[in-house]
Design a protein around this motif. Structure first.
Motif, PDB file in Angstrom:
ATOM      1  N   ALA A  68      40.352  46.938  48.317  1.00 10.79           N
ATOM      2  CA  ALA A  68      41.508  46.446  49.075  1.00 10.79           C
ATOM      3  C   ALA A  68      41.102  45.315  50.021  1.00 10.79           C
ATOM      4  O   ALA A  68      41.826  44.342  50.185  1.00 10.79           O
ATOM      5  N   PHE A  69      39.930  45.451  50.622  1.00  9.21           N
ATOM      6  CA  PHE A  69      39.487  44.413  51.560  1.00  9.21           C
ATOM      7  C   PHE A  69      38.877  43.217  50.832  1.00  9.21           C
ATOM      8  O   PHE A  69      38.679  42.168  51.419  1.00  9.21           O
ATOM      9  N   ASN A  70      38.580  43.393  49.566  1.00 13.65           N
ATOM     10  CA  ASN A  70      38.172  42.291  48.684  1.00 13.65           C
ATOM     11  C   ASN A  70      37.180  41.343  49.371  1.00 13.65           C
ATOM     12  O   ASN A  70      37.415  40.140  49.480  1.00 13.65           O
ATOM     13  N   THR A  71      36.091  41.928  49.778  1.00 10.79           N
ATOM     14  CA  THR A  71      35.104  41.180  50.541  1.00 10.79           C
ATOM     15  C   THR A  71      33.915  40.833  49.672  1.00 10.79           C
ATOM     16  O   THR A  71      33.423  41.682  48.935  1.00 10.79           O
ATOM     17  N   SER A  72      33.478  39.607  49.759  1.00 16.51           N
ATOM     18  CA  SER A  72      32.259  39.223  49.083  1.00 16.51           C
ATOM     19  C   SER A  72      31.140  39.190  50.120  1.00 16.51           C
ATOM     20  O   SER A  72      31.331  38.767  51.248  1.00 16.51           O
ATOM     21  N   GLN A  73      30.001  39.645  49.687  1.00 18.37           N
ATOM     22  CA  GLN A  73      28.907  39.882  50.618  1.00 18.37           C
ATOM     23  C   GLN A  73      27.850  38.801  50.487  1.00 18.37           C
ATOM     24  O   GLN A  73      26.882  38.965  49.763  1.00 18.37           O
TER      25      GLN A  73
ATOM     26  N   GLN B 289      23.138  36.832  42.564  1.00 17.61           N
ATOM     27  CA  GLN B 289      24.584  36.638  42.532  1.00 17.61           C
ATOM     28  C   GLN B 289      25.010  35.726  43.668  1.00 17.61           C
ATOM     29  O   GLN B 289      24.304  35.590  44.659  1.00 17.61           O
ATOM     30  N   CYS B 290      26.178  35.123  43.525  1.00 14.69           N
ATOM     31  CA  CYS B 290      26.758  34.390  44.643  1.00 14.69           C
ATOM     32  C   CYS B 290      27.772  35.349  45.267  1.00 14.69           C
ATOM     33  O   CYS B 290      27.453  36.052  46.212  1.00 14.69           O
ATOM     34  N   GLY B 291      28.971  35.443  44.710  1.00 14.59           N
ATOM     35  CA  GLY B 291      29.882  36.499  45.143  1.00 14.59           C
ATOM     36  C   GLY B 291      29.281  37.851  44.780  1.00 14.59           C
ATOM     37  O   GLY B 291      28.691  38.011  43.715  1.00 14.59           O
ATOM     38  N   ARG B 292      29.406  38.819  45.689  1.00 15.53           N
ATOM     39  CA  ARG B 292      28.763  40.121  45.437  1.00 15.53           C
ATOM     40  C   ARG B 292      29.596  41.190  46.117  1.00 15.53           C
ATOM     41  O   ARG B 292      29.977  41.043  47.276  1.00 15.53           O
ATOM     42  N   LYS B 293      29.918  42.233  45.398  1.00 16.44           N
ATOM     43  CA  LYS B 293      30.742  43.306  45.946  1.00 16.44           C
ATOM     44  C   LYS B 293      29.987  44.073  47.038  1.00 16.44           C
ATOM     45  O   LYS B 293      28.770  44.121  47.039  1.00 16.44           O
TER      46      LYS B 293
ATOM     47  N   ALA C  29      42.546  38.092  40.936  1.00 17.78           N
ATOM     48  CA  ALA C  29      41.983  39.386  40.539  1.00 17.78           C
ATOM     49  C   ALA C  29      41.001  39.826  41.621  1.00 17.78           C
ATOM     50  O   ALA C  29      40.344  38.995  42.237  1.00 17.78           O
ATOM     51  N   PRO C  30      40.920  41.121  41.869  1.00 17.34           N
ATOM     52  CA  PRO C  30      39.928  41.562  42.862  1.00 17.34           C
ATOM     53  C   PRO C  30      38.516  41.266  42.372  1.00 17.34           C
ATOM     54  O   PRO C  30      38.248  41.256  41.166  1.00 17.34           O
ATOM     55  N   LEU C  31      37.628  41.012  43.319  1.00 18.58           N
ATOM     56  CA  LEU C  31      36.210  40.858  43.001  1.00 18.58           C
ATOM     57  C   LEU C  31      35.706  42.116  42.292  1.00 18.58           C
ATOM     58  O   LEU C  31      36.020  43.203  42.745  1.00 18.58           O
ATOM     59  N   GLN C  32      34.882  42.121  41.232  1.00 19.48           N
ATOM     60  CA  GLN C  32      34.567  40.925  40.509  1.00 19.48           C
ATOM     61  C   GLN C  32      35.245  40.964  39.173  1.00 19.48           C
ATOM     62  O   GLN C  32      35.330  42.015  38.545  1.00 19.48           O
ATOM     63  N   CYS C  33      35.681  39.796  38.773  1.00 16.61           N
ATOM     64  CA  CYS C  33      36.349  39.673  37.489  1.00 16.61           C
ATOM     65  C   CYS C  33      35.951  38.312  36.936  1.00 16.61           C
ATOM     66  O   CYS C  33      36.478  37.290  37.355  1.00 16.61           O
ATOM     67  N   SER C  34      34.981  38.326  36.057  1.00 15.44           N
ATOM     68  CA  SER C  34      34.365  37.093  35.589  1.00 15.44           C
ATOM     69  C   SER C  34      34.142  37.191  34.091  1.00 15.44           C
ATOM     70  O   SER C  34      33.651  38.204  33.600  1.00 15.44           O
TER      71      SER C  34
END
Lengths: 482, 482
Positions: free
Chosen positions: A92-97, A336-340, B291-296
């Motif tokens: 829900a917070f859709n945060t990339s780390q 990774q760049c975007g990372r859950k 789309a929510p992270l991650q969807c690639s």
């Protein structure tokens, strides 16, 4: 397009509760082509919220209910409800780390969890990162080992480096082969060390293999010890392997993706003694410890190495002229760049349960596995592959009555090899149990009943699984095996 | 340990709704050390459900609300509620996507989404896979290109292969450098091709660079074209690049992680003309499409290549003696073993909205970006970095009054270079707007306001962002820049 689309989320909890409820079968198996006909998967047109709900419920009806005790097909099963709560919040917070600015609290949570885990594994001054699964952690390990030996690999590549070889046991996970291909070592440079009957790497063989490689002028870059092999759950003799690695000055990685959760248990963590001597460790709390997929840690003894090896210092993201302490921008350690924010799920579980709660939870896992192992050991028709239990993997054959008291020659074993998958088929079609099977070395197809976090599993259910195998096993005739 | 731990999930929807509600600020920024003091992150002890809820709410209070329109810090923002619903269901069902037996419906969903996307990108006979992010897709691309040229790399490694070089524009994403390190090419073998002022690769320079490499005896293994660069949103001239790649017989990859979502729009997809000539493509619906992270996705023209390159045929997982058609066990195409069902999130979005709904959604994204670009173009004190808009990235400087009408010499630009981050600091501390900034080539720090899926964003909000930048810009004095 659904008009009240913001409200669909409100339905999700009910959908999930309904479709995972006790009365739902584990699986309503349909063959692929048939299932394609049943499901309305086309996405060209757009549907109303009500139609969408129907489609989704249909999809879930034919999905495997991994939350049921009888889902024993993989090395994960039900999720810890705190972990699932954390996963939902994370989504829900859709945060990339990657940077502190976009993930301030979650960055601190990752650091806190890492620091707690590093202490638990007795490498308190190390570093780590959450990665999308154990195979990725294997890539991290090999990259770290290679960079430590040959830092010029980062800019110059592999071409002018010596021929590097990697050592792993014959029972270890296949991800090391995929990693050897991807990273440019080549699968032939993964040297397979034989195991004993229990599935543990034979240290003397490792020592010999390294000696041989050196004689050939090859450079031993990493030894991959396994704490919890995929099938048998064997734990390699870590201290002995560490001795060999020290002797030859080779990077020791421990693939503890499966067995690492035993570190949570004050009773069982001594099974992994020696792991604190590793240069790097991978551990997947999403397996035995019930974190939702994916929750995987890669740990490394040498602080700074992850950053040094993996950083690219992108100017648009890791600016050095920010107004806060950018040492908290931890993302450049990652491939990774975007990372859950996978750390958050684990933090939720740990925060709720504490060290003690997690210890008890893992004790329960081992205790139910021991019960299963003992029950199988004494039950007619069942035969264990290995007597001892290292991780909670119980491996065995079921020998139907018509196969008992015969010469166990090659022909007999060829039939057994077909019987195991046939029993599995009947178990699945009957929605009684999903259980793994596998051949291994000289062993013909056998079952692996592995146990992991499940809040509701009890001895009665385990006996039910055994009885289901027995029942399906006795339905089998030779004719069915053609 | 919480006693009623199964009920915590019931609280999550409310927690999420409360903590993401309209009245919550975008960010309550605290510096790392201060935030460490505020938050109760320790996990040793275990807490009650009520205490856990308090801790979680505290964590979320200090987390960035990525759902707000004023979160424009990255190339993602709010999530599509259908996508979030899909993510929650995926987490609850905790399914790993390797074999049909454990993921029957989700396997078919991945195949359906891939087939629909492959058609959309005009490579209907291709193949693809969902990967954990664009950087991973870059690894897939290089592995595929290398395996196609030198299949022996899988077993033999890189050592005896020719020196391979990779071509990419100076504005392309840093993941290609990380990939070059990991895969053993070395970052020096990533050859940087200059771009024009708009940020597009200059095709003639690419041609020359490939010629030069060949003269040096290097093997050109891949050209990485970008459809939507990270900062400027530039789309490389794909057809021209395809011509060059054809001429030299080099693998053409298109990194469309950002711009690929324009393919959803019937109005804008012609901006990516030529992408259908690529050998491989990466696209992240978790960026522009909500789309929510991650969807690639990683797509590849040649069917079978992913499997051939990446398979390890693990006996315990991809048994060939199963009772169903094992060609539906698609997991061996992946470098991962366990793999999340990311396709389901995208399927939910697409199923709800259809092709038309998604097309309109992307048109809205572009339309709001165009409005922003035009508003900035005509507003005193603002200066665009690039006049044209390719992807929805609006890049600009804000020049405070005290800096206007001066000689724009190096000293002036050095001050501008400090002004941009300072404005960002004030915007963040005031919780007015989170916006990216970056230097690029000869350009000193400038802002990037990028737009992506957001159901509620309107022109008034965009003007609000511009005004916030102006307001903070006018608060700045030379003294503050020391």
């Amino acid at each position: 397009m659904g008009e009240n689309n913001l409200s669909f989320l409100d339905k999700v909890l009910n959908i999930v509760k309904d479709e995972r409820s006790e009365d739902k079968p584990l699986i309503e198996f349909k063959h692929p082509k048939e299932l394609e006909r049943i499901l309305d998967l086309d996405i060209s047109e757009g549907v109303t919220d009500q139609e969408l709900e129907e489609c989704v419920r249909q999809v879930l009806k034919y999905s495997v209910k991994t939350n049921k005790a009888v889902f024993r097909n993989q090395l994960y099963s039900d999720t810890d409800p705190y972990g699932l709560s954390g996963a939902w919040i994370a989504e829900a917070f859709n945060t990339s780390q990657y940077t502190f600015e976009v993930a301030p609290a979650f960055t601190l949570i990752e650091l806190k969890v890492l620091s707690h885990v590093l202490k638990l594994f007795s490498i308190p001054d190390g570093d780590g990162i959450f990665s999308p699964g154990g195979s990725m952690s294997m890539l991290y390990a090999l990259v770290a080992a290679r960079f430590k030996a040959f830092p010029e690999v980062k800019s110059k590549g592999m071409r002018n480096l010596p021929e590097m070889v990697i050592f792993t046991s014959e029972d270890s996970h296949y991800s090391i082969k995929k990693a050897a291909h991807w990273l440019g070592f080549g699968t032939e440079n993964v040297k397979i060390v034989t195991t004993n009957e229990k599935g543990q790497m034979i240290t003397e063989e490792l020592d010999k293999a390294i000696e041989n490689a050196k004689i050939k002028g090859q450079y031993p870059i990493m030894v991959n010890a396994t704490a919890g092999t995929t099938v048998l759950g064997a734990i390699d003799p870590l201290n002995y392997i560490a001795d060999v690695c020290e002797k030859h000055n080779v990077w020791m990685h421990v693939d503890a993706c499966w067995g690492g959760s035993l570190m949570l248990s004050s009773k069982y963590r001594n099974r992994l003694l020696g792991i604190e001597r590793a240069y790097s460790i991978s551990w997947n709390p999403h397996k035995m410890a019930g974190a939702p997929l994916q929750c995987s840690l890669f740990l490394v003894r040498k602080k700074g190495l992850l950053h040094e090896a993996n950083s690219a210092s992108a100017q648009y993201l890791f600016q050095q002229d920010k107004f806060y302490d950018v040492s908290y921008d931890t993302g450049d350690k990652s491939i990774q760049c975007g990372r859950k924010i996978d750390a958050f799920k684990l933090w939720m579980i740990w925060k709720a349960r504490g060290d003690l709660g997690l210890s008890q939870l893992l004790d329960n896992v081992m205790s139910i596995a021991q019960f299963c192992q003992q029950a199988i050991a004494k039950r007619p028709g069942f035969r264990l592959v290995v007597d001892s239990l290292q991780c909670p993997n119980v491996c065995f054959w079921y020998i139907p009555r018509f196969m008992r008291n015969q010469d166990e020659d090659d022909t007999w074993w060829d039939i057994m090899h077909k019987i195991t998958p046939k029993i599995k088929e009947l178990l699945t079609l009957g929605s009684l149990l999903m259980v793994a099977y596998s051949p291994l070395r000289h062993h013909k197809n056998f079952f692996r009943l592995a146990f992991s976090f499940h809040p509701k599993i009890d001895e009665k259910q385990v006996l039910g699984m055994i009885e289901a195998i027995e029942k399906c096993g006795e339905e089998i005739t030779l004719d069915m095996l053609q």
